[in-house]
Design a protein around this motif. Structure first.
Motif, PDB file in Angstrom:
ATOM      1  N   GLY A 153       0.838  -1.332   0.028  1.00 15.47           N
ATOM      2  CA  GLY A 153       0.049   0.004  -0.168  1.00 15.47           C
ATOM      3  C   GLY A 153       0.753   1.269  -0.024  1.00 15.47           C
ATOM      4  N   GLN A 154       2.151   1.242   0.085  1.00 15.04           N
ATOM      5  CA  GLN A 154       2.928   2.474  -0.023  1.00 15.04           C
ATOM      6  C   GLN A 154       3.968   2.367  -1.168  1.00 15.04           C
ATOM      7  N   THR A 155       4.037   3.588  -1.766  1.00 13.75           N
ATOM      8  CA  THR A 155       4.770   3.726  -2.986  1.00 13.75           C
ATOM      9  C   THR A 155       5.901   4.391  -2.600  1.00 13.75           C
ATOM     10  N   GLY A 156       7.082   3.924  -3.216  1.00 10.73           N
ATOM     11  CA  GLY A 156       8.609   4.319  -2.834  1.00 10.73           C
ATOM     12  C   GLY A 156       8.817   5.652  -3.836  1.00 10.73           C
ATOM     13  N   HIS A 157       9.560   6.429  -3.156  1.00  6.07           N
ATOM     14  CA  HIS A 157      10.070   7.597  -3.982  1.00  6.07           C
ATOM     15  C   HIS A 157      10.532   7.320  -5.088  1.00  6.07           C
ATOM     16  N   ALA A 158      11.425   6.362  -5.457  1.00  7.87           N
ATOM     17  CA  ALA A 158      12.084   6.088  -6.631  1.00  7.87           C
ATOM     18  C   ALA A 158      10.969   5.746  -7.744  1.00  7.87           C
ATOM     19  N   ALA A 159       9.808   5.138  -7.379  1.00  9.79           N
ATOM     20  CA  ALA A 159       8.982   5.004  -8.225  1.00  9.79           C
ATOM     21  C   ALA A 159       8.476   6.039  -9.087  1.00  9.79           C
ATOM     22  N   TYR A 160       8.188   7.160  -8.256  1.00  9.44           N
ATOM     23  CA  TYR A 160       7.685   8.347  -8.543  1.00  9.44           C
ATOM     24  C   TYR A 160       8.591   9.241  -9.362  1.00  9.44           C
ATOM     25  N   ALA A 161      10.028   8.908  -9.334  1.00 11.59           N
ATOM     26  CA  ALA A 161      11.150   9.597 -10.199  1.00 11.59           C
ATOM     27  C   ALA A 161      11.195   8.958 -11.259  1.00 11.59           C
ATOM     28  N   GLU A 162      11.042   7.591 -11.376  1.00 12.84           N
ATOM     29  CA  GLU A 162      11.269   6.835 -12.674  1.00 12.84           C
ATOM     30  C   GLU A 162       9.976   7.329 -13.618  1.00 12.84           C
ATOM     31  N   ALA A 163       8.591   7.557 -12.824  1.00 12.06           N
ATOM     32  CA  ALA A 163       7.648   8.033 -13.543  1.00 12.06           C
ATOM     33  C   ALA A 163       7.821   9.145 -14.353  1.00 12.06           C
ATOM     34  N   MET A 164       8.429  10.029 -13.627  1.00 15.54           N
ATOM     35  CA  MET A 164       8.714  11.173 -14.165  1.00 15.54           C
ATOM     36  C   MET A 164       9.354  11.357 -15.298  1.00 15.54           C
ATOM     37  N   TRP A 165      10.572  10.493 -15.123  1.00 13.42           N
ATOM     38  CA  TRP A 165      11.611  10.611 -16.105  1.00 13.42           C
ATOM     39  C   TRP A 165      11.143   9.774 -17.454  1.00 13.42           C
ATOM     40  N   THR A 166      10.312   8.894 -17.127  1.00 12.16           N
ATOM     41  CA  THR A 166       9.699   8.413 -18.326  1.00 12.16           C
ATOM     42  C   THR A 166       8.831   9.353 -19.106  1.00 12.16           C
ATOM     43  N   GLY A 167       8.256  10.008 -18.344  1.00 14.25           N
ATOM     44  CA  GLY A 167       7.405  11.164 -19.263  1.00 14.25           C
ATOM     45  C   GLY A 167       8.567  12.005 -20.255  1.00 14.25           C
ATOM     46  N   CYS A 168       9.613  12.120 -19.367  1.00 13.77           N
ATOM     47  CA  CYS A 168      10.609  13.128 -20.160  1.00 13.77           C
ATOM     48  C   CYS A 168      11.113  12.330 -21.352  1.00 13.77           C
ATOM     49  N   GLY A 169      11.178  11.189 -21.238  1.00 13.09           N
ATOM     50  CA  GLY A 169      11.861  10.605 -22.356  1.00 13.09           C
ATOM     51  C   GLY A 169      10.812  10.430 -23.574  1.00 13.09           C
ATOM     52  N   LEU A 170       9.478  10.706 -23.464  1.00  9.76           N
ATOM     53  CA  LEU A 170       8.380  10.734 -24.563  1.00  9.76           C
ATOM     54  C   LEU A 170       8.538  12.086 -24.999  1.00  9.76           C
ATOM     55  N   LEU A 171       8.918  13.043 -24.269  1.00 11.79           N
ATOM     56  CA  LEU A 171       9.114  14.521 -24.772  1.00 11.79           C
ATOM     57  C   LEU A 171      10.352  14.450 -25.540  1.00 11.79           C
ATOM     58  N   VAL A 172      11.348  13.785 -25.439  1.00 14.31           N
ATOM     59  CA  VAL A 172      12.449  13.719 -26.318  1.00 14.31           C
ATOM     60  C   VAL A 172      11.964  13.404 -27.727  1.00 14.31           C
ATOM     61  N   LEU A 173      11.430  12.134 -27.587  1.00 11.97           N
ATOM     62  CA  LEU A 173      10.831  11.724 -28.960  1.00 11.97           C
ATOM     63  C   LEU A 173       9.940  12.849 -29.699  1.00 11.97           C
ATOM     64  N   ALA A 174       9.203  13.778 -28.708  1.00 13.09           N
ATOM     65  CA  ALA A 174       8.056  14.544 -29.471  1.00 13.09           C
ATOM     66  C   ALA A 174       9.041  15.539 -30.148  1.00 13.09           C
ATOM     67  N   LEU A 175      10.044  16.058 -29.474  1.00 17.46           N
ATOM     68  CA  LEU A 175      11.022  17.231 -30.169  1.00 17.46           C
ATOM     69  C   LEU A 175      11.537  16.586 -31.436  1.00 17.46           C
ATOM     70  N   ILE A 176      11.922  15.169 -31.677  1.00 18.21           N
ATOM     71  CA  ILE A 176      12.626  14.687 -32.588  1.00 18.21           C
ATOM     72  C   ILE A 176      11.605  14.852 -33.793  1.00 18.21           C
ATOM     73  N   ALA A 177      10.505  14.300 -33.469  1.00 17.29           N
ATOM     74  CA  ALA A 177       9.445  14.188 -34.475  1.00 17.29           C
ATOM     75  C   ALA A 177       8.999  15.919 -35.055  1.00 17.29           C
ATOM     76  N   ALA A 178       8.889  16.790 -34.008  1.00 15.88           N
ATOM     77  CA  ALA A 178       8.585  18.273 -34.387  1.00 15.88           C
ATOM     78  C   ALA A 178       9.649  18.854 -35.409  1.00 15.88           C
ATOM     79  N   ILE A 179      10.767  18.317 -35.135  1.00 16.00           N
ATOM     80  CA  ILE A 179      11.845  18.759 -36.116  1.00 16.00           C
ATOM     81  C   ILE A 179      11.762  18.177 -37.482  1.00 16.00           C
ATOM     82  N   ALA A 180      11.105  17.108 -37.680  1.00 15.38           N
ATOM     83  CA  ALA A 180      10.835  16.542 -38.978  1.00 15.38           C
ATOM     84  C   ALA A 180       9.754  17.137 -39.889  1.00 15.38           C
TER      85      ALA A 180
END
Length: 492
Positions: free
Chosen positions: A435-462
């Protein structure tokens, strides 16, 4: 084909009334995306469910939003924009009632899915505005609608948190129900009944295959961690979804070759540099943003053990409201800049700024004031430039297939949001024990979203540059694609 709008040439007051009605129509959907986020912890508690199921409710909401935009957007080609908008509003009312009165989480999930369908009002609003306004006025008006896409100046997020803290999550849907009723009345009295742009039959078979395919894949991704990635339910969802999409693509190509039925989606659109980079940019931008804003940030900031331990209303006030308030001003300004600077350039600037802001927030997740400042800047980069440019570009990039491109882009926005939430939910669920979520899980979820934004920028350039006004008029005059949805841009 020529359509003459009863609004063109009328007073500015008439066009202001139209814009007000469209704002209310899309607001009915949008507040169910923004008001509910601060209430997620209360939903988990009051419905005796888990963060994974809460994430699934968000996934279904945005998934059905993407499917509704493709399906109802196409239906509006045969039934008319206003009639279809009223249908979407009616479905939203039923969904609000289901969520407000839900006796269990199953009914709640159905209600969230029905609410999501009304996302179709966004592309319908953009198409209606583009049909009755000049290119310059359309950019500004599109910015106003886009500002709503980020929330109602932050008031909805604050209200959602306050209502959740005082009377529970059901009160949030009671307020949403009231806004939905106002939206229906505004559409009835202030949106003109324009002629349907196409004659033909709706491809319900293709729509069914698309719904099954995307639903299977995204639900499988959302619940894979809970069910087990090698479990039978996950395999059925993922493999069944892929199979349905394969059949969907085959039937759409067949319809285009034979000409017997206009396909739901013109497959030929997907290969253009005015299409596929747009779809990828939309999906990845929303995926990255919503992985954080719609799930990770609300849960993290209210977590007493791994996060900041804030109340629902305080979380909304600090981490949702500032960007929405700034976006109300930034989006119309971005709409004014877009046609002058170039929608593709505006999109690249927004994608770059959004990525930088998120990267800093991820790196400084333990500092609430740094996270606050970075998320506030999203009012300029994300709510303002990125979202306005995505919507504006989708309308002007392919005049010969305006409605199709706008509908598909809206679907990609919903799919991206759903996909991002599904990924973040899987990461957070994996890091939740007893029933408890670790701090590392939240950080990993945030960095996962950041990775998707890298792909968004690459596509926008095209992205390719949109056609000039002269090129657009030529393309409109020569459009004969069987699957294209042509909506003349009167006054452009």
């Amino acid at each position: 084909m020529s359509l003459t709008s009863p609004v063109v040439g009328r007073s500015g007051r008439r066009q202001f009334g139209l814009l007000t009605a469209l704002v209310l129509a899309v607001l009915g959907y949008q507040i169910n995306a923004t008001m509910i986020s601060p209430a997620l912890p209360r939903i988990i508690t009051e419905l005796h469910t888990t963060p994974g199921i809460a994430g699934l409710s968000q996934t279904l909401f945005f998934l059905l939003g993407s499917l509704g935009q493709v399906t109802l957007g196409r239906l509006s080609d045969y039934r008319g924009r206003k009639q279809t908008m009223l249908l979407a509003c009616a479905i939203l009312l039923v969904g609000n009632l289901a969520c407000m009165l839900a006796p269990n989480v199953g009914v709640f999930l159905v209600g969230r899915a029905l609410q999501g369908v009304s996302a179709a009002n966004f592309p319908l609003a953009f198409l209606t505005l583009n049909q009755v306004m000049t290119r310059e006025r359309f950019g500004w008006a599109a910015g106003v609608i886009t500002a709503v896409n980020g929330g109602f100046a932050g008031v909805d997020a604050i209200a959602g948190g306050k209502i959740a803290d005082t009377i529970g999550f059901r009160g949030v849907f009671g307020a949403s129900l009231l806004i939905s009723v106002l939206g229906i009345l505004a559409v009835i009295f202030m949106v003109p009944k324009l002629p349907a742009p196409s004659v033909g039959r709706m491809d319900w078979g293709g729509a069914t295959l698309l719904w099954i395919g995307l639903s299977g894949i995204l639900i499988g991704l959302a619940q894979g961690q809970s069910w087990g990635w090698t479990s039978a339910p996950t395999a059925v969802c993922l493999l069944g979804g892929l199979a349905a999409l394969a059949v969907f693509g085959f039937t759409q190509r067949g319809a285009r070759r034979t000409g017997a039925t206009k396909p739901l989606v013109d497959i030929s659109l997907l290969g253009s540099r005015r299409a596929w980079p747009l779809f990828v940019t939309s999906a990845m931008t929303l995926g990255g943003a919503f992985a954080a804003l719609a799930l990770t940030i609300p849960l993290f900031t209210q977590d007493k053990h791994a996060g900041f331990g804030m109340s629902s209303s305080a979380s909304a006030l600090l981490f949702s409201t500032p960007a929405q308030v700034i976006g109300v001003i930034g989006a119309p300004i971005a709409g004014w800049i877009g046609p002058r600077l170039g929608w593709n350039r505006a999109m690249r600037i927004g994608a770059t700024g959004t990525l930088v802001v998120f990267a800093v927030a991820c790196a400084c997740l333990d500092s609430r004031w740094t996270v606050f400042a970075m998320l506030a800047l999203l009012g300029i980069t994300y709510n303002g430039l990125s979202m306005t440019a995505l919507n504006g570009y989708s309308v002007v990039a392919m005049p010969e297939a305006e409605g199709a491109l706008s509908g598909l882009n809206g679907a990609c926005i919903g799919i991206g949001a759903s996909f991002g939430i599904a990924l973040a939910s899987a990461v957070v669920t994996a890091g939740t024990h007893d029933g408890q979520t670790g701090h590392a899980a939240y950080a990993e979820a945030m960095w996962t979203g950041c990775g998707l934004l890298v792909l968004a920028l690459i596509a926008a350039i095209a992205l390719a540059k949109p056609p000039t006004t002269e090129q657009a008029e030529h393309l409109e005059g020569e459009s004969d694609h069987p699957g294209a949805v042509v909506v003349p841009a009167t006054g452009h």
